[in-house]
Design an enzyme around this catalytic site. Structure first.
Site, PDB file in Angstrom:
ATOM      1  N   ILE A  13      48.196  60.784  51.282  1.00  0.00           N
ATOM      2  CA  ILE A  13      48.450  60.735  49.844  1.00  0.00           C
ATOM      3  C   ILE A  13      49.841  61.262  49.525  1.00  0.00           C
ATOM      4  O   ILE A  13      50.576  60.691  48.717  1.00  0.00           O
ATOM      5  CB  ILE A  13      47.377  61.530  49.074  1.00  0.00           C
ATOM      6  N   GLY A  37      49.886  64.533  59.148  1.00  0.00           N
ATOM      7  CA  GLY A  37      51.043  63.800  58.631  1.00  0.00           C
ATOM      8  C   GLY A  37      51.955  63.365  59.767  1.00  0.00           C
ATOM      9  O   GLY A  37      51.878  63.898  60.876  1.00  0.00           O
ATOM     10  N   TYR A 138      33.812  73.233  52.381  1.00  0.00           N
ATOM     11  CA  TYR A 138      34.884  72.452  51.753  1.00  0.00           C
ATOM     12  C   TYR A 138      34.869  72.604  50.233  1.00  0.00           C
ATOM     13  O   TYR A 138      35.897  72.894  49.609  1.00  0.00           O
ATOM     14  CB  TYR A 138      34.723  70.984  52.156  1.00  0.00           C
ATOM     15  N   ARG A 206      30.307  55.109  47.070  1.00  0.00           N
ATOM     16  CA  ARG A 206      31.517  55.866  46.779  1.00  0.00           C
ATOM     17  C   ARG A 206      32.310  55.129  45.704  1.00  0.00           C
ATOM     18  O   ARG A 206      32.240  53.908  45.595  1.00  0.00           O
ATOM     19  CB  ARG A 206      32.400  56.029  48.026  1.00  0.00           C
TER      20      ARG A 206
END
Length: 303
Positions: A13, A37, A138, A206
């Site tokens: 993102i 990344g 989380y 989702r």
């Protein structure tokens, strides 16, 4: 032009946000530890940004100069990461506080990645005024971050907007590997004529959101005059896993049935479905990429 810091800017993102910021002429610094990344994600803009290879906990060691806006996207972003390492909860929260302190020092607006996962015990459609509760490591971390951001706003006038992302997919996911969105994982399997693995019967849903719409919302949030908000970013539509497999088969001209297994995950989230009325009202946000379009783009990029 704004001076902007993007944590996690080499990730999925974050790198999409960086490209959009560079395109509009902002002066961008990327901070990334390259956990999920890669420099490849930044190849289009690498000569136009400043890149700092470091984790967020090292923020006090660097001089970032003047900053107008901070996008804190460099937060461990998958529930399995926290199941594998429970200490990640404290690490993520402490790094979040360091970013807030930087925003306070620089008088910068902060936009950060929250998560739709905290709606796991709520009936959809999911709206920001619902009473949410942490039910795993989380969601405990993400909910704590939202509360701490509120404290910093009340105590120190730090302006921040937490965006609860709903099931994001799109370009630059490769480095996420097993943590990539389920659409992307299904696609990687099916293009090799392998079966997708689905826990349960595939009727779970989702609200799949293309990363370009996430970027749209993030930039609008940073440019807004809201001092503290929590805002959903999704499409307002839910899709079953079975439907995703059906759509991929159609687009790939295949007929690969998924493999179904009993779900071994406790506190599994059965449905996500964003109420995006707040995003529409406060950010003039409107999702632009349908799931069908997003899947078509995914296939075209890799052909």
């Amino acid at each position: 032009m704004s001076n902007v810091l993007v944590t996690g800017g080499a990730g999925f993102i974050g790198s999409n946000i960086v490209e959009a910021l560079v395109d509009r002429g902002d002066d961008v610094t990327v901070l990334d530890n390259f956990h999920t990344g890669t420099r490849e994600n930044l190849e289009k803009v690498i000569d136009e940004i400043e890149l700092v290879e470091a984790p967020c906990k090292k923020i006090p060691d660097y001089d970032f100069g003047d900053l107008d806006k901070i996008f804190h996207i460099g937060i461990p972003s998958s529930s399995p990461m926290y199941r594998e390492n429970h200490l990640l909860v404290g690490e993520a929260i402490n790094e979040f506080i360091k970013v807030l302190e930087l925003a306070r020092e620089k008088d910068a607006k902060m936009v950060y990645a929250s998560s739709s996962s905290m709606y796991g015990r709520c009936e959809p459609p999911h709206s920001e005024d619902m009473e949410v509760a942490a039910f795993d490591y989380y969601t405990e971390a993400r909910l704590a971050m939202e509360r701490i951001a509120k404290v910093h706003n009340e105590f120190y006038n730090v302006e921040s907007i937490g965006l609860r992302f709903f099931s994001v997919y799109g370009p630059h996911e490769q480095a996420k590997g097993k943590y990539a969105n389920i659409i992307t994982q299904f696609y990687w399997k099916m293009k090799k004529d392998e079966k997708s693995l689905i826990f349960g019967d595939g009727t779970q849903t989702r609200d799949f959101t293309h990363v370009s719409d996430i970027v749209q919302a993030a930039l609008k949030a940073a440019d807004s005059n809201h001092e503290y908000e929590i805002i959903n970013v999704g499409t307002g539509k839910e899709t079953t896993f079975n439907k995703v497999v059906e759509m991929l088969n159609e687009k790939l001209d295949k007929s690969i049935k998924p493999e179904y297994q009993e779900n071994p995950i406790k506190n599994y989230i059965e449905r996500t479905h964003a109420d995006i009325s707040k995003a529409k009202k406060l950010l003039d946000y409107k999702p632009t990429i349908s799931l069908e379009e997003g899947i078509e783009q995914m296939i075209q990029r890799e052909n």
